[in-house]
Design an enzyme around this catalytic site. Structure first.
Site, PDB file in Angstrom:
ATOM      1  N   GLU A 174       0.635  -1.789   0.052  1.00 16.30           N
ATOM      2  CA  GLU A 174      -0.047  -0.057   0.170  1.00 16.30           C
ATOM      3  C   GLU A 174       1.152   1.162  -0.040  1.00 16.30           C
ATOM      4  O   GLU A 174       1.694   0.976   0.683  1.00 16.30           O
ATOM      5  CB  GLU A 174      -0.891  -0.389   1.336  1.00 16.30           C
ATOM      6  CG  GLU A 174      -1.733   1.021   1.253  1.00 16.30           C
ATOM      7  CD  GLU A 174      -2.766   1.245   2.819  1.00 16.30           C
ATOM      8  OE1 GLU A 174      -3.268   1.871   2.560  1.00 16.30           O
ATOM      9  OE2 GLU A 174      -2.393   0.702   3.504  1.00 16.30           O
TER      10      GLU A 174
ATOM     11  N   LYS B  17      -8.428   3.122  -3.544  1.00 19.19           N
ATOM     12  CA  LYS B  17      -9.466   3.324  -1.864  1.00 19.19           C
ATOM     13  C   LYS B  17     -10.287   3.920  -1.651  1.00 19.19           C
ATOM     14  O   LYS B  17     -10.826   4.739  -2.085  1.00 19.19           O
ATOM     15  CB  LYS B  17      -8.682   3.164  -0.712  1.00 19.19           C
ATOM     16  CG  LYS B  17      -8.864   2.876   0.318  1.00 19.19           C
ATOM     17  CD  LYS B  17      -7.840   3.335   1.365  1.00 19.19           C
ATOM     18  CE  LYS B  17      -8.093   2.496   2.977  1.00 19.19           C
ATOM     19  NZ  LYS B  17      -7.199   1.979   4.366  1.00 19.19           N
TER      20      LYS B  17
ATOM     21  N   CYS C 168      -6.351  -2.489   2.053  1.00 19.01           N
ATOM     22  CA  CYS C 168      -6.236  -2.480   3.356  1.00 19.01           C
ATOM     23  C   CYS C 168      -7.067  -2.904   3.912  1.00 19.01           C
ATOM     24  O   CYS C 168      -7.722  -3.918   3.562  1.00 19.01           O
ATOM     25  CB  CYS C 168      -5.406  -1.286   4.052  1.00 19.01           C
ATOM     26  SG  CYS C 168      -5.053  -1.786   5.619  1.00 19.01           S
TER      27      CYS C 168
END
Length: 322
Positions: free
Chosen positions: A69, A152, A186
């Protein structure tokens, strides 16, 4: 930081285009997850490091090379250690080091992918033209072209001070020679409807680049692999306090040295059903590699197919607005 170690499971030597194909999907697919230390807040140096790791992984037979990430220019860990909005100089350095995906910032990685004939999934902080930053995974194909990206959906907690909500390029799945690959970044992996949308897209390999170092993370990867009957690739960076540039305000006060772990890493590859194929790798840089037997997806879904015979769309249904 330790030696450039390697964790391998059932690693093969043949390239993807040499393998037999069943039902439009190759019999196997080799993934290398790179657990590395970025040159924090230095885009150019980290991009060059990324290109080098792509070449190394490709030389060892990878079809897809996956990075953590926000690997470029590094994860903004300081948002968890400073009072909100007190990090002006840090944020400016971060923004100046962010990546223009459609510009030339990724050229070294694109050239490495093209020359090696390998796909890359790279976590980065993306700079939009408006000034907003996004937590993004960019897919680079084996011709060195930007194939697609995923932003995201929603930053977690203090991350909202640096990243915007993804408003485009959402829940993306790319086709790599008949293998469908997607990413949830995540804690997107804790969003049940996002997972369900990925299963419905026909994803075979779910990438989970993360900053999560908790004891619960690897069990999460195993749960998703069993729930979706898919392969899951969790990949995390390795960063210590000593990796933080010391010319930033209060850096010595906020961060310690080698014993101040920001991220120890826990990179892991999991098979459908939840078996760990390789990893977790912790406390050092290295690679985690596995040759994925894609028939395990078909075999697993005989018992449990979350969007097939084990679904009840007449009772519960999911709408995805892209």
């Amino acid at each position: 930081m330790g030696d450039w170690g390697r964790v391998v499971s059932e690693s093969g030597d043949q390239l993807l285009d040499e393998r037999s194909v069943r039902n439009g999907r190759p019999a196997s697919f080799t993934v290398t997850a790179v657990q590395e230390t970025p040159v924090l807040l230095d885009r150019e140096a980290t991009v060059e490091l990324t290109a080098d790791r792509v070449r190394s992984a490709a030389s060892e037979g990878a079809d897809l090379v996956v990075f953590p990430e926000s690997f470029v220019p590094g994860y903004p860990d300081w948002v968890w250690r400073q009072p909100p909005m007190s990090d002006g100089a840090w944020w400016l350095r971060f923004a100046e080091s962010a990546v223009d995906v459609d510009g030339g910032h990724l050229d070294p990685v694109r050239e490495a992918a093209r020359s090696a004939g390998v796909w890359v999934a790279l976590g980065l902080t993306e700079a939009a033209g408006s000034g907003t930053l996004y937590n993004t995974v960019v897919y680079i194909d084996a011709d060195g072209e930007i194939a697609d990206r995923h932003r995201k959906l929603i930053p977690t907690g203090a991350e909202r001070l640096v990243w915007g909500h993804g408003d485009d390029h959402l829940l993306t799945v790319v086709d790599i020679g008949g293998v469908r690959v997607g990413a949830l970044i995540c804690w997107e992996n804790y969003m049940p409807l996002a997972r369900a949308a990925m299963y419905a897209s026909g994803v075979d390999v779910l990438l989970a680049p993360t900053w999560d170092n908790s004891d619960e993370w690897v069990p999460t990867l195993r749960h998703i692999a069993k729930e979706g009957q898919i392969f899951v690739v969790g990949v995390t960076a390795c960063l210590r306090g000593s990796d933080v540039p010391r010319d930033l305000p209060r850096a010595d006060e906020i961060y310690g040295g080698d014993d101040d772990w920001m991220s120890r890493g826990n990179t892991t590859i999991v098979a459908p059903g939840g078996e760990i194929l390789a990893g977790p790798l912790t406390g050092e840089v290295g690679t985690v590699c596995a040759e994925l037997d894609l028939q395990r997806i078909t075999a697993g879904r005989r018992m449990f197919d979350p969007v097939g015979h084990y679904a009840r769309p007449d009772v519960v249904d999911l709408t995805v607005r892209r």
